[in-house]
Write an enzyme that holds these catalytic residues in place. Structure first.
Site, PDB file in Angstrom:
ATOM      1  N   ARG A  54       0.821  -1.207   0.000  1.00 43.46           N
ATOM      2  CA  ARG A  54       0.000   0.000   0.000  1.00 43.46           C
ATOM      3  C   ARG A  54       0.857   1.260   0.000  1.00 43.46           C
ATOM      4  NH1 ARG A  54      -1.982   0.941   4.303  1.00 43.46           N
ATOM      5  NH2 ARG A  54      -1.165  -0.806   5.503  1.00 43.46           N
ATOM      6  N   LYS A 197      -8.556  -2.292   1.247  1.00 40.29           N
ATOM      7  CA  LYS A 197      -8.456  -1.430   2.410  1.00 40.29           C
ATOM      8  C   LYS A 197      -9.238  -0.131   2.203  1.00 40.29           C
ATOM      9  CE  LYS A 197      -6.214  -3.510   5.775  1.00 40.29           C
ATOM     10  NZ  LYS A 197      -5.861  -4.869   5.476  1.00 40.29           N
ATOM     11  N   HIS A 216      -9.969  -3.874  12.819  1.00 40.57           N
ATOM     12  CA  HIS A 216      -8.930  -4.531  12.024  1.00 40.57           C
ATOM     13  C   HIS A 216      -8.522  -5.800  12.778  1.00 40.57           C
ATOM     14  CE1 HIS A 216      -4.730  -4.434   9.988  1.00 40.57           C
ATOM     15  NE2 HIS A 216      -5.616  -4.996   9.194  1.00 40.57           N
ATOM     16  N   SER A 235      -0.151  -5.366  10.385  1.00 42.38           N
ATOM     17  CA  SER A 235       0.295  -6.266   9.324  1.00 42.38           C
ATOM     18  C   SER A 235       1.411  -7.198   9.795  1.00 42.38           C
ATOM     19  CB  SER A 235       0.778  -5.439   8.136  1.00 42.38           C
ATOM     20  OG  SER A 235       1.048  -6.294   7.060  1.00 42.38           O
ATOM     21  N   LYS A 239      -2.823 -12.324  12.180  1.00 44.18           N
ATOM     22  CA  LYS A 239      -4.292 -12.405  12.123  1.00 44.18           C
ATOM     23  C   LYS A 239      -4.752 -13.542  11.207  1.00 44.18           C
ATOM     24  CE  LYS A 239      -4.896  -8.169  10.642  1.00 44.18           C
ATOM     25  NZ  LYS A 239      -3.474  -7.804  10.606  1.00 44.18           N
ATOM     26  N   THR A 240      -4.237 -13.521   9.968  1.00 44.07           N
ATOM     27  CA  THR A 240      -4.693 -14.512   8.986  1.00 44.07           C
ATOM     28  C   THR A 240      -4.209 -15.911   9.364  1.00 44.07           C
ATOM     29  OG1 THR A 240      -4.726 -12.837   7.262  1.00 44.07           O
ATOM     30  CG2 THR A 240      -4.640 -15.128   6.530  1.00 44.07           C
ATOM     31  N   ASP A 254      -9.521 -10.520   8.536  1.00 45.33           N
ATOM     32  CA  ASP A 254      -8.944  -9.167   8.535  1.00 45.33           C
ATOM     33  C   ASP A 254      -9.852  -8.014   8.966  1.00 45.33           C
ATOM     34  OD1 ASP A 254      -6.459  -7.756   7.917  1.00 45.33           O
ATOM     35  OD2 ASP A 254      -7.571  -6.797   6.300  1.00 45.33           O
ATOM     36  N   ARG A 318       1.510 -12.452  -1.758  1.00 46.91           N
ATOM     37  CA  ARG A 318       0.194 -12.672  -1.150  1.00 46.91           C
ATOM     38  C   ARG A 318      -0.643 -13.657  -1.941  1.00 46.91           C
ATOM     39  NH1 ARG A 318      -1.755  -9.795   3.632  1.00 46.91           N
ATOM     40  NH2 ARG A 318      -0.160  -8.238   4.017  1.00 46.91           N
TER      41      ARG A 318
HETATM   42  P1  ATP Z   1      -2.020  -8.372   7.263  1.00 51.24           P
HETATM   43  O1  ATP Z   1      -2.809  -7.343   8.032  1.00 51.24           O
HETATM   44  O2  ATP Z   1      -0.948  -7.750   6.455  1.00 51.24           O
HETATM   45  O3  ATP Z   1      -2.900  -9.290   6.471  1.00 51.24           O
HETATM   46  P2  ATP Z   1      -1.694 -10.506   9.276  1.00 51.24           P
HETATM   47  O4  ATP Z   1      -1.807 -10.041  10.689  1.00 51.24           O
HETATM   48  O5  ATP Z   1      -2.844 -11.243   8.713  1.00 51.24           O
HETATM   49  O6  ATP Z   1      -1.215  -9.276   8.359  1.00 51.24           O
HETATM   50  P3  ATP Z   1      -0.275 -12.916   8.662  1.00 51.24           P
HETATM   51  O7  ATP Z   1      -0.607 -12.964   7.214  1.00 51.24           O
HETATM   52  O8  ATP Z   1      -0.976 -13.887   9.537  1.00 51.24           O
HETATM   53  O9  ATP Z   1      -0.412 -11.438   9.228  1.00 51.24           O
HETATM   54  O10 ATP Z   1       1.294 -13.060   8.773  1.00 51.24           O
HETATM   55  C1  ATP Z   1       2.002 -13.580   9.855  1.00 51.24           C
HETATM   56  C2  ATP Z   1       3.298 -14.116   9.297  1.00 51.24           C
HETATM   57  O11 ATP Z   1       4.195 -14.410  10.324  1.00 51.24           O
HETATM   58  C3  ATP Z   1       3.063 -15.392   8.496  1.00 51.24           C
HETATM   59  O12 ATP Z   1       3.925 -15.382   7.394  1.00 51.24           O
HETATM   60  C4  ATP Z   1       3.436 -16.460   9.526  1.00 51.24           C
HETATM   61  O13 ATP Z   1       3.892 -17.636   8.919  1.00 51.24           O
HETATM   62  C5  ATP Z   1       4.572 -15.778  10.277  1.00 51.24           C
HETATM   63  N1  ATP Z   1       4.793 -16.232  11.665  1.00 51.24           N
HETATM   64  C6  ATP Z   1       5.931 -16.708  12.145  1.00 51.24           C
HETATM   65  N2  ATP Z   1       5.842 -17.003  13.442  1.00 51.24           N
HETATM   66  C7  ATP Z   1       4.593 -16.683  13.829  1.00 51.24           C
HETATM   67  C8  ATP Z   1       3.895 -16.761  15.073  1.00 51.24           C
HETATM   68  N3  ATP Z   1       4.471 -17.206  16.167  1.00 51.24           N
HETATM   69  N4  ATP Z   1       2.611 -16.362  15.102  1.00 51.24           N
HETATM   70  C9  ATP Z   1       2.012 -15.880  13.984  1.00 51.24           C
HETATM   71  N5  ATP Z   1       2.625 -15.784  12.782  1.00 51.24           N
HETATM   72  C10 ATP Z   1       3.906 -16.186  12.693  1.00 51.24           C
HETATM   73 MN    MN Z   2      -4.018 -10.884   7.035  1.00 42.62          MN
END
Ligand code: ATP
Ligand code: MN
Length: 526
Positions: A54, A197, A216, A235, A239-240, A254, A318
């Site tokens: 972004r 977003k 969020h 980010s 979360k995901t 999300d 992604r």
């Molecule tokens: P966005 O808002 O950008 O979508 P997000 O909060 O959904 O971000 P995720 O897509 O879940 O973030 O990314 C977390 C990343 O961190 C993944 O690539 C995951 O494999 C990695 N990771 C490594 N260790 C951990 C952990 N202990 N807990 C969560 N994620 C982890």
């Molecule tokens: Mn996510």
């Protein structure tokens, strides 16, 4: 060609494809995109060009008398006037009118029929059409037939630059939002996440007006009680990843809203980070990247197999997939009031404990602070981790002042007796560079223990600097790592890192001190 046209949008292109199925959008992408391909796993592979994240600095919001008093003006919401919006909108329309064919995707945002809005996406790239078809809620044939006028329209002319000579333009990228018209105009960036977003930003304006909290966060629900659990976080905090949990129902990854009836997802798809994805550590997400999914900015080998470790194009690779590609997804994506609220933070200093229980005042302090350390990726120009504070764990998407969301959260938390937790998914045993990231296995064990209720009765001790209750026992997690100081080889180095982080918290919170209660102020770092 159907009779459908976009003349009401001043678009005169004759070939307009409305709500094509994934298969047709694949064909269009292969024919007309210059570098689209199909990966061996069946996902459509597309490239977003120069921008692979972004561009928050290029977002502008129209300052209009009707919303002027409501908007939190500043670096998140940079004002511009209606005339400049109209100039950029016209530029987008002019560009779209030069195309041989356009795509229109009519969707819904918001699973609760009481609150859903109709979002129309108009774009020139099949990739963008498939992305938004995947990410938002797909109407049935019947709903599409009676769709009528959209509530929000996105004009994506991202392949064409903004005119730098237009008043107030900082670059050739311009993301233009008019809350009154509910229109989003995109110039000079083809990063698809900008559209998703944009919808969230509009929701963040209108939801609080109706007493609904937009958040969020990802959400899951208990299979028996239907009570939900929310995972807030910036980010890359998880979360995901953590919401793809076969033990629970997936509600969304999300963006959610919390109304008097419970929670609902805004979207109909998920958008997972693909970097270093493996079938072993993230099986549900890995298998969702198949026919119908969009993979962005990934590198394929000569056998068309995705190399998830290749960051040659971007760290922020992604995958977008319809939410029903995750077997545990609950359709419609709605659930009961949350029993637990989890704030995820990815602490690159290795200071915060893996899990702490927060009092209501600590919860407010941490919600308003929104701490994480940004890891390389989603925003352009971020390659090294750095500490960030982003209010409500979603600063870039807020429209009202953070207090508006914080007050709504405080009231709803109290009304529905939700417990609040702070979970560090970041570093342990040292800062980024010396320590290592807490394993997904351990984080998942923590989340499980929150959900099965065992952490609510677990032993805790008060953190001397942050004042919250550090959980010191959790099934499936070695005791030692629950107290971060004990995993650092050098305890004095831990103390000084903790002091440094506490200082950053205090410094950031200064801007909010005068607006919060003495209890919340006192919940700050010592
Ligand atoms: P966005 O808002 O950008 O979508 P997000 O909060 O959904 O971000 P995720 O897509 O879940 O973030 O990314 C977390 C990343 O961190 C993944 O690539 C995951 O494999 C990695 N990771 C490594 N260790 C951990 C952990 N202990 N807990 C969560 N994620 C982890
Ligand atoms: Mn996510």
């Amino acid at each position: 060609m159907s009779e459908f046209n976009l003349e009401e949008h001043h678009l005169t292109v004759r070939e307009v494809h409305r709500n094509l199925p994934a298969s047709a959008l694949y064909e269009h992408a292969i024919r007309y995109e210059k570098d689209a391909s199909i990966a061996e796993n069946g996902a459509l592979v597309a490239y977003s060009g120069v921008k692979t994240g972004r561009s928050p600095k290029d977002k502008r919001v129209v300052k209009h008398p009707d919303s002027e008093q409501n908007v939190w003006w500043g670096p998140v919401n940079i004002p511009f006037d209606a005339q400049t919006f109209a100039v950029n909108r016209q530029r987008a329309i002019d560009y779209l009118n030069t195309r041989d064919r356009l795509y229109c995707v009519d969707t819904f945002a918001g699973w609760d029929p009481k609150y859903r809005i109709k979002v129309r996406v108009i774009c020139s790239r099949p990739y963008h059409a498939l992305f938004m078809r995947t990410m938002l809620i797909r109407p049935t044939a019947q709903e599409l037939a009676g769709y009528g006028t959209p509530d929000m329209t996105i004009y994506n002319a991202g392949a064409f630059p903004a005119n730098r000579l237009t008043t107030g333009m900082g670059s050739t990228t311009s993301v233009n939002l008019s809350l009154e018209d509910r229109e989003l105009v995109i110039l000079g960036t083809e990063y698809a996440g900008e559209m998703k977003k944009g919808v969230f930003t509009v929701a963040n304006y209108f939801a609080p007006k109706r007493g609904i909290l937009s958040m969020h966060c990802s959400a899951t629900a208990d299979r028996e009680t239907a009570r939900s659990s929310l995972l807030f976080g910036l980010s890359g905090t998880g979360k995901t990843t953590l919401s793809a949990d076969p033990k629970r129902h997936l509600i969304g990854d999300d963006e959610h809203c919390w109304s008097d009836d419970g929670i609902f997802n805004i979207e109909g798809g998920c958008y997972a980070k693909a970097i270093n994805l493996t079938p072993e550590s993230e099986p549900d997400i890995f298998q969702a990247l198949r026919f119908g999914a969009v993979l962005e900015n990934v590198v394929l080998d000569e056998d068309r197999i995705v190399d998830f470790t290749d960051t040659g194009i971007s760290e922020n690779t992604r995958g977008a997939y319809p939410i029903d590609f995750i077997a545990s997804a609950k359709i419609p994506c709605m659930a009961g009031h949350p029993s637990d609220i989890i704030f995820l933070t990815c602490d690159a200093f290795g200071v915060l404990p893996p899990v702490s229980a927060l009092s209501p005042a600590h919860a407010m302090y941490h919600f308003i602070s929104g701490y994480t350390a940004k890891v390389a990726g989603t925003e352009m120009g971020v390659t090294e981790p750095q500490a960030t504070f982003s209010p409500c764990f979603g600063g870039p998407f807020l429209v009202w002042h953070p207090y508006k969301y914080a007050e709504l959260l405080a009231a709803k938390m109290k009304q529905h007796d939700a417990r609040v937790w702070l979970v560090n998914t970041g570093w342990s045993g040292g800062a980024y560079g010396t320590g290592k990231r807490i394993s997904l296995e351990h984080t998942r064990a923590i989340i499980d223990a929150i959900h099965d209720g065992s952490l609510a009765n677990a032993r805790t001790e008060v953190d001397p600097i942050f004042g919250f209750d550090v959980v010191t026992e959790c099934a499936g997690v070695p005791r030692k790592i629950l107290r971060p100081r004990s995993v650092w080889t050098d305890a004095a180095a831990y103390d000084s890192a903790a002091k440094k982080l506490a200082h950053l918290f205090r410094e950031n919170f200064e801007q909010y001190e005068s607006g919060v209660s003495p209890e919340i102020k006192a919940a700050g770092a010592a």
